[in-house]
Structures are given as C-alpha cells and as structure tokens.
Design a protein around this motif. Structure first.
Motif, PDB file in Angstrom:
ATOM      1  N   THR A 183      20.756  85.106  90.086  1.00  0.00           N
ATOM      2  CA  THR A 183      21.201  84.638  91.795  1.00  0.00           C
ATOM      3  C   THR A 183      21.691  83.248  91.903  1.00  0.00           C
ATOM      4  O   THR A 183      21.889  82.496  90.774  1.00  0.00           O
ATOM      5  CB  THR A 183      20.122  85.011  92.596  1.00  0.00           C
ATOM      6  OG1 THR A 183      20.338  84.972  94.063  1.00  0.00           O
ATOM      7  CG2 THR A 183      18.962  83.844  92.314  1.00  0.00           C
ATOM      8  N   ASN A 184      21.984  82.825  93.122  1.00  0.00           N
ATOM      9  CA  ASN A 184      22.535  81.579  93.248  1.00  0.00           C
ATOM     10  C   ASN A 184      21.352  80.890  94.394  1.00  0.00           C
ATOM     11  O   ASN A 184      20.913  81.630  95.111  1.00  0.00           O
ATOM     12  CB  ASN A 184      23.633  81.240  94.171  1.00  0.00           C
ATOM     13  CG  ASN A 184      24.975  81.619  93.187  1.00  0.00           C
ATOM     14  OD1 ASN A 184      26.033  82.205  93.714  1.00  0.00           O
ATOM     15  ND2 ASN A 184      25.061  81.438  92.046  1.00  0.00           N
ATOM     16  N   ILE A 204      22.837  78.379  89.455  1.00  0.00           N
ATOM     17  CA  ILE A 204      22.730  79.746  89.068  1.00  0.00           C
ATOM     18  C   ILE A 204      21.360  79.810  88.625  1.00  0.00           C
ATOM     19  O   ILE A 204      20.924  78.944  87.706  1.00  0.00           O
ATOM     20  CB  ILE A 204      24.025  80.071  87.755  1.00  0.00           C
ATOM     21  CG1 ILE A 204      25.254  80.222  88.690  1.00  0.00           C
ATOM     22  CG2 ILE A 204      23.439  81.560  87.472  1.00  0.00           C
ATOM     23  CD1 ILE A 204      26.320  80.040  87.584  1.00  0.00           C
ATOM     24  N   ALA A 205      20.665  80.799  88.955  1.00  0.00           N
ATOM     25  CA  ALA A 205      19.372  80.884  88.621  1.00  0.00           C
ATOM     26  C   ALA A 205      18.621  82.371  88.177  1.00  0.00           C
ATOM     27  O   ALA A 205      19.585  83.365  88.744  1.00  0.00           O
ATOM     28  CB  ALA A 205      18.397  80.127  89.773  1.00  0.00           C
ATOM     29  N   TYR A 206      17.579  82.344  87.595  1.00  0.00           N
ATOM     30  CA  TYR A 206      16.882  83.549  87.478  1.00  0.00           C
ATOM     31  C   TYR A 206      15.723  83.217  88.276  1.00  0.00           C
ATOM     32  O   TYR A 206      15.102  82.469  88.118  1.00  0.00           O
ATOM     33  CB  TYR A 206      16.597  83.788  85.976  1.00  0.00           C
ATOM     34  CG  TYR A 206      17.329  84.531  85.266  1.00  0.00           C
ATOM     35  CD1 TYR A 206      17.578  86.074  85.739  1.00  0.00           C
ATOM     36  CD2 TYR A 206      17.938  84.179  84.148  1.00  0.00           C
ATOM     37  CE1 TYR A 206      18.459  86.949  84.845  1.00  0.00           C
ATOM     38  CE2 TYR A 206      18.705  85.084  83.544  1.00  0.00           C
ATOM     39  CZ  TYR A 206      18.904  86.295  83.834  1.00  0.00           C
ATOM     40  OH  TYR A 206      19.796  87.180  82.913  1.00  0.00           O
ATOM     41  N   SER A 253      14.454  79.927  85.679  1.00  0.00           N
ATOM     42  CA  SER A 253      15.287  78.911  85.101  1.00  0.00           C
ATOM     43  C   SER A 253      16.642  78.994  86.039  1.00  0.00           C
ATOM     44  O   SER A 253      16.783  79.663  86.786  1.00  0.00           O
ATOM     45  CB  SER A 253      15.505  79.252  83.634  1.00  0.00           C
ATOM     46  OG  SER A 253      16.205  77.948  82.939  1.00  0.00           O
ATOM     47  N   TYR A 254      17.291  77.791  85.554  1.00  0.00           N
ATOM     48  CA  TYR A 254      18.617  77.487  86.418  1.00  0.00           C
ATOM     49  C   TYR A 254      19.376  76.562  85.962  1.00  0.00           C
ATOM     50  O   TYR A 254      18.746  75.892  84.747  1.00  0.00           O
ATOM     51  CB  TYR A 254      18.177  76.927  87.938  1.00  0.00           C
ATOM     52  CG  TYR A 254      17.650  75.446  87.726  1.00  0.00           C
ATOM     53  CD1 TYR A 254      16.329  75.266  87.370  1.00  0.00           C
ATOM     54  CD2 TYR A 254      18.571  74.327  88.009  1.00  0.00           C
ATOM     55  CE1 TYR A 254      15.844  73.971  87.191  1.00  0.00           C
ATOM     56  CE2 TYR A 254      18.031  73.120  87.840  1.00  0.00           C
ATOM     57  CZ  TYR A 254      16.794  72.737  87.437  1.00  0.00           C
ATOM     58  OH  TYR A 254      16.366  71.557  87.313  1.00  0.00           O
ATOM     59  N   SER A 255      20.563  76.584  86.041  1.00  0.00           N
ATOM     60  CA  SER A 255      21.597  75.462  85.526  1.00  0.00           C
ATOM     61  C   SER A 255      22.481  74.799  86.826  1.00  0.00           C
ATOM     62  O   SER A 255      22.526  75.840  87.807  1.00  0.00           O
ATOM     63  CB  SER A 255      22.654  76.151  84.376  1.00  0.00           C
ATOM     64  OG  SER A 255      23.279  77.031  84.838  1.00  0.00           O
ATOM     65  N   VAL A 256      23.229  74.047  86.732  1.00  0.00           N
ATOM     66  CA  VAL A 256      23.997  73.492  87.642  1.00  0.00           C
ATOM     67  C   VAL A 256      25.373  73.149  87.202  1.00  0.00           C
ATOM     68  O   VAL A 256      25.376  72.244  86.351  1.00  0.00           O
ATOM     69  CB  VAL A 256      23.350  72.184  88.417  1.00  0.00           C
ATOM     70  CG1 VAL A 256      24.249  71.400  89.272  1.00  0.00           C
ATOM     71  CG2 VAL A 256      21.836  72.160  88.712  1.00  0.00           C
ATOM     72  N   SER A 257      26.230  73.815  87.794  1.00  0.00           N
ATOM     73  CA  SER A 257      27.694  73.387  87.396  1.00  0.00           C
ATOM     74  C   SER A 257      28.302  72.697  88.273  1.00  0.00           C
ATOM     75  O   SER A 257      28.677  72.950  89.396  1.00  0.00           O
ATOM     76  CB  SER A 257      28.434  74.764  87.143  1.00  0.00           C
ATOM     77  OG  SER A 257      27.807  75.897  86.119  1.00  0.00           O
ATOM     78  N   VAL A 290      12.204  74.522  87.765  1.00  0.00           N
ATOM     79  CA  VAL A 290      11.491  75.602  87.498  1.00  0.00           C
ATOM     80  C   VAL A 290      10.416  75.716  88.255  1.00  0.00           C
ATOM     81  O   VAL A 290       9.462  74.685  88.246  1.00  0.00           O
ATOM     82  CB  VAL A 290      11.384  75.508  85.959  1.00  0.00           C
ATOM     83  CG1 VAL A 290      10.602  76.975  85.544  1.00  0.00           C
ATOM     84  CG2 VAL A 290      12.697  75.438  85.190  1.00  0.00           C
ATOM     85  N   ASP A 343      24.602  71.845  83.556  1.00  0.00           N
ATOM     86  CA  ASP A 343      23.486  70.831  83.448  1.00  0.00           C
ATOM     87  C   ASP A 343      22.203  71.970  83.038  1.00  0.00           C
ATOM     88  O   ASP A 343      22.135  72.881  83.733  1.00  0.00           O
ATOM     89  CB  ASP A 343      22.932  70.302  84.829  1.00  0.00           C
ATOM     90  CG  ASP A 343      21.954  69.288  84.445  1.00  0.00           C
ATOM     91  OD1 ASP A 343      21.555  69.127  83.302  1.00  0.00           O
ATOM     92  OD2 ASP A 343      21.690  68.503  85.707  1.00  0.00           O
ATOM     93  N   MET A 400      20.810  77.865  81.197  1.00  0.00           N
ATOM     94  CA  MET A 400      19.534  78.384  81.776  1.00  0.00           C
ATOM     95  C   MET A 400      18.670  78.566  80.655  1.00  0.00           C
ATOM     96  O   MET A 400      17.358  78.409  80.706  1.00  0.00           O
ATOM     97  CB  MET A 400      19.692  79.708  82.716  1.00  0.00           C
ATOM     98  CG  MET A 400      20.368  79.436  83.881  1.00  0.00           C
ATOM     99  SD  MET A 400      20.061  80.906  85.021  1.00  0.00           S
ATOM    100  CE  MET A 400      20.873  82.240  84.576  1.00  0.00           C
ATOM    101  N   LEU A 406      27.573  74.434  91.579  1.00  0.00           N
ATOM    102  CA  LEU A 406      26.920  75.779  91.829  1.00  0.00           C
ATOM    103  C   LEU A 406      25.539  75.857  91.013  1.00  0.00           C
ATOM    104  O   LEU A 406      25.540  75.348  89.761  1.00  0.00           O
ATOM    105  CB  LEU A 406      27.954  76.833  91.347  1.00  0.00           C
ATOM    106  CG  LEU A 406      27.505  78.277  91.041  1.00  0.00           C
ATOM    107  CD1 LEU A 406      27.268  78.705  92.556  1.00  0.00           C
ATOM    108  CD2 LEU A 406      28.559  78.963  90.412  1.00  0.00           C
ATOM    109  N   SER A 437      31.810  72.330  87.812  1.00  0.00           N
ATOM    110  CA  SER A 437      33.104  73.126  88.197  1.00  0.00           C
ATOM    111  C   SER A 437      32.954  74.377  87.456  1.00  0.00           C
ATOM    112  O   SER A 437      32.533  74.607  86.689  1.00  0.00           O
ATOM    113  CB  SER A 437      34.212  72.145  87.581  1.00  0.00           C
ATOM    114  OG  SER A 437      34.685  72.813  86.583  1.00  0.00           O
ATOM    115  N   VAL A 438      33.644  75.386  88.127  1.00  0.00           N
ATOM    116  CA  VAL A 438      33.571  76.812  87.735  1.00  0.00           C
ATOM    117  C   VAL A 438      34.833  77.080  88.017  1.00  0.00           C
ATOM    118  O   VAL A 438      35.203  77.487  89.193  1.00  0.00           O
ATOM    119  CB  VAL A 438      32.507  77.719  88.316  1.00  0.00           C
ATOM    120  CG1 VAL A 438      32.598  79.233  87.902  1.00  0.00           C
ATOM    121  CG2 VAL A 438      30.996  77.194  88.205  1.00  0.00           C
TER     122      VAL A 438
END
Lengths: 389, 138
Positions: B101-102, B88-90, B69-73, B113, A200, A148, B86, B75-76
């Motif tokens: 949050t998600n 995950i973001a602010y 902001s966010y990211s994309v996983s 964004v 990502d 992030m 998944l 596999s977790v």
C-alpha cells in the motif's frame, strides 16, 4: 557414458551501450563468441535457451532467434524469471543434455535497456500482471520494494547502510581491473552512503548499473566435451525455486536461496565451506546480503557483520565475489545479470579472471535472484567445478 | 489527503477482483477467507492458495494494522509530483496478511516499522473502483 555436463564456451559482449545494434544482432554476436570460445560451430548447436527479449514484451524468443540465426534444434527453453533465469538455464540445459534431448546447448542473453533509456527500477510502467493492480498501482517498482527488504532487515537485525555499502565497495574494487566495466573507479563506504537516496534506505550506489550488451555460454555432453580442446567447467549441482508473496505471509528478510542453495549443495556434495569463489546476484546490495545468509555462508541476520572487513574482496577475502565488478559496477545487460554471474565463475575456474582478482578456485557457486524479493522472485543456484584435462 | 487517484495507475478489474474494488469504493477492505482450511489471505483469488478449495468467501477486514516495512522515494518516474515523496509499505493487517500500500497524510520522517495505521479509500474515475491506502491511526 557419464552424466557429466560441461560449460565449455563462454563469452561476454564488451559493449555496455549499443545504440547502433539490434537486440537480435547482440544475441547472434554473443553466440558466435561463445561457440568460437568452445571450438564449436553453429551447426553443432542442437539446444537453445534464452530468457528472451523483454524489451519487446513478447515471448517466442527461441523461435525468433532460431529463425534469425538459422539454428536446427531438438530442444528449446525460454524460461524467464528475471535475473536468475540464466542460472536456471544452466540447470535446464544440464537436464536436457542428460536426458539426451540435445548435446550442445547454446544459451544467450542480449538487450539494450541503456540505449532505450529504460527507467528500470523506478519507472511506473503499465500494468501487465494480475498482481500489478495490487502492487504497481502504489508505485511499487524494484527499488522501493527492495528498499523495503533492506528496511526490514535493518529493523530485525540491526543491519546498517554502511554494511550494505561494503558490498558495493568490494564490487568496485574488482571493477577497476575490468577494462570493460561501466564504472571502474573504486568507491568507499562514505561514497555509497553519501550518494543520492533513490528509495530510502537504498542509495544510488546500492543499485546495479543499467547496460546494453549480453553474453552467452555453451553447455555440452561429456561425449562432445571429450572431442574438444578447450578447458571447461563441470556442472556439479543445481537448484531453483520461485519464491513469492505467499498469500500475505511474505518474509522480506528471506529469499528462495534457502531452498535453491540447499538443493544445489546437496546435488554437488559440497557445503558453503568448500566454495572458493561466488558469483552472487547483485541487483542491489541487499540482494547480496540476504543471499549470503540464505545460502549458508553465515547465520540469518549476521550478513552485515560478515561482509565487513573485506570478506568479499578478491583475492584474499574469505568469500571473493563478483570479481568482474558484478552488476553493481560492471554490467547488467538486459536487466538479467545471471548470465554474467555464470561467465565470471567460468573465468575463475579456468584461471582466466583478471590477474589481480584471480582466485585459486576448485569450486565456484553461482546464485541468481530474479524479479523482486519484495514481491516474488526466482532463486537459482548452481555449483560449478574446475576440470583439469 | 488525495482527492482522487488519477493520474496514478488505476487498478484493472477482473471477475475475481471486482468485489474487492467495489467494496473499497464503499469504504471496506475485503480479505479472502477459505471455508475449508481457514486461511485468510490477500490479494483476492477464487481458489485457496493453501488447500486449493474453491469455497472461498469474502471477509471484511477491520482496516487496521501496523507497518511491516516501508521505503521512501523522492522520485518515481511517471508518478505525479504532488504524490512525492512516496511512501510504499507493507501493512500487516490485524487479520494477518501483509498487504502492499501507500502510507499517506504523514511526514515520511515520522513513518516507522510498527506504526499503527488505518485504511482510507481513494476514489478513481471508475465509479466502483477505489484504492485502499493507509494513514496513521487516530
């Protein structure tokens, strides 16, 4: 008596995977190595610092290890804020020595996350802290949260994955000369951006290694130093800060390096221009990029351009960094790589780095970023100087 | 939409946060607001992290905001397969605080964004505990 404090013993365990050793044993082996390097014996140690044995998830590490190694101590410190801890310990040991609490401070790191198949960075571990109920429940482990930070940096400043990749490329270039490095093959920008996406925008090769092992250093008072034959390095300045979510105002593009760096440079009486070699914590490529900006090596937002074109490569780059291969390519024992950052800076200042990457260094900077820049982290900066006896 | 939160980690409730989780189970996102200095903050605390006042009240948030902001996983480890990939973001709430949050009910490729989002609340097996997540605003 001067207030100068010297790091005179330094030892990195050669192992990267130690299934047949205990963590206590590794702590003791690196202690023996660092004391031998300094020309000191175990009986000389009166101060002991360690960030502990996180795999056991309990404190008391100085007690456990003082008992195990048979140490007789007048000072102990178990500060743990993740990877930056061991950069903090340089400052804490220096203060303790200046205060007369001890004269010979042994600092040790050891751990076995690789043998224990710890899914550092992506595993949803059990909830431990108050904040976990607001973060980890969403799957927020280190890789997605650092990702992030990278995403926000890209959004605000146009930073690219290719620019982040330059950081791994430089580290891997250095690792080829380190016989103990976990990964010794140089990689290209294409290798990094084409590696598997973990979270990502961070790829596999944007992430540090997971290794067993450890390291140790010994900090001593001037009186002790004068009795020794071995070259040491002088602790010139130190600063640190815990940086955090700030009640919801977190800025993912900035780290506590802004504060810790300023304090360390001020105490040392030097500026970023004076730094000949830098050990910069590299849990992820974005960790390095933000630290470079926050420490003042370039303006905020210009880190991407700064690292292009081999800036970080030794021996000829403008800011040679992590010449052992760093946490990205060589070693990240116990997920607390601040130790190896200190050790490589000591090697550089003593002229004992691998010859292909040796820099003519009078001033070295060591910066640690521990914990998580996506939530809360420790930032610690130390400036070290060459000493010629 | 996820029907229930399990088998994901379920938040631990303590006396300071009980009202937050209970409100979430009623479909409300509570922020904390300091009566002395006016700071509106998250996550909940009894003392204001700016001025240390103990005059902190709950304030109901609108439940809307934008992705900071966010990211994309893909596999977790330990995360259920059907929850992947998944996001995950602010989310920066309209009231100010950036909350983790998600982001759900959206193709990860469509997340960006600045995207406007609104809160949803996923029940857990605990009667008075639900987990706030966000979805693209209607």
């Amino acid at each position: 008596m001067s207030d100068d404090v010297y790091i005179v013993g330094a030892y990195e365990h050669p192992t990267r995977e130690a299934p047949d050793k205990s963590t206590m044993q590794l702590h003791a082996e690196v202690s023996k190595g660092a004391l031998a390097d300094a020309g000191l014996s175990k009986d000389d140690v009166d101060g002991y610092l360690t960030a502990g044995m996180p795999e056991y998830e309990h404190g008391f590490a100085p007690l456990i290890m003082a008992d195990y190694m048979g140490l007789d101590l007048s000072y102990a410190d178990s500060t743990d804020y993740g990877g930056s801890s061991y950069v903090s310990h340089v400052g804490h040991a220096t203060s303790a020595i200046r205060d007369g609490k001890c004269d010979v401070a042994l600092v040790t790191l050891a751990g076995r996350p690789r043998s224990r198949s710890q899914s550092t960075g992506t595993g949803v571990r059990k909830l431990r802290t108050f904040q976990d109920s607001f973060e980890r429940i969403y799957g927020a482990t280190n890789v997605p949260t650092y990702a992030m930070a990278a995403r926000r940096h890209m959004h605000e400043f146009g930073t690219t994955s290719e620019q982040l990749a330059e950081i791994r490329v430089a580290a891997s270039h250095h690792a080829q000369y380190n016989e103990h490095a976990l990964y010794r093959d140089p990689v290209t920008v294409e290798d990094v951006v084409n590696s598997r996406m973990i979270a990502d925008p961070l790829h596999l090769l944007d992430c540090c290694v997971i290794t067993d092992g450890g390291g140790a250093f010994v900090a001593v008072s001037e009186d002790v130093y004068e009795e020794l034959d071995r070259d040491g390095v002088r602790v010139m300045g130190h600063g640190e800060t815990p940086s955090h979510h700030d009640a919801g105002r977190i800025d993912l593009t900035r780290t506590g390096a802004e504060q810790s760096g300023q304090r360390a440079f001020a105490e040392a009486g030097v500026t970023p221009d004076d730094v000949d070699y830098a050990s910069i914590y590299d849990s992820f490529t974005i960790t390095v990029l933000e630290a470079i900006e926050d420490l003042g090596f370039c303006e905020k937002g210009e880190g991407g351009e700064f690292v292009e074109g081999g800036t970080l490569r030794a021996p000829d780059g403008a800011l040679p960094f992590n010449t052992d291969g760093g946490g990205l390519s060589s070693n990240h024992p116990s997920n607390r790589g601040g130790m190896t950052k200190v050790l490589e800076a000591v090697r550089q200042l003593r002229g004992e780095a691998n010859p292909e990457v040796q820099v003519d260094a009078d001033v070295a900077l060591v910066h640690g970023t521990g914990g998580d820049i996506g939530t809360r982290h420790g930032a610690a900066t130390t400036v070290l100087g060459r000493v010629d006896r | 939409m996820t029907d229930t939160w399990e088998p994901r980690p379920v938040p631990e409730v303590n006396p300071e946060t009980e009202a937050f989780w209970r409100a979430a189970s009623d479909g409300e996102f509570l922020l904390s607001a300091c009566d002395d200095c006016g700071l509106v903050f998250h996550y909940p605390r009894s003392l204001c992290p700016d001025c240390f006042s103990e005059d902190v009240d709950w304030q109901q948030a609108a439940g809307t905001g934008t992705i900071y902001s966010y990211s994309v996983s893909e596999s977790v480890s330990g995360w259920p397969e059907d929850g992947l990939p998944l996001v995950i973001a602010y989310v920066e709430l309209d009231e100010g605080p950036r909350v983790m949050t998600n982001v759900q009910d959206v193709d990860p490729d469509d997340v960006e964004v600045g995207l406007a989002v609104e809160a949803r609340f996923v029940p857990t097996e605990e009667e008075n505990v639900a987990v706030p997540v966000f979805v693209p605003a209607e």
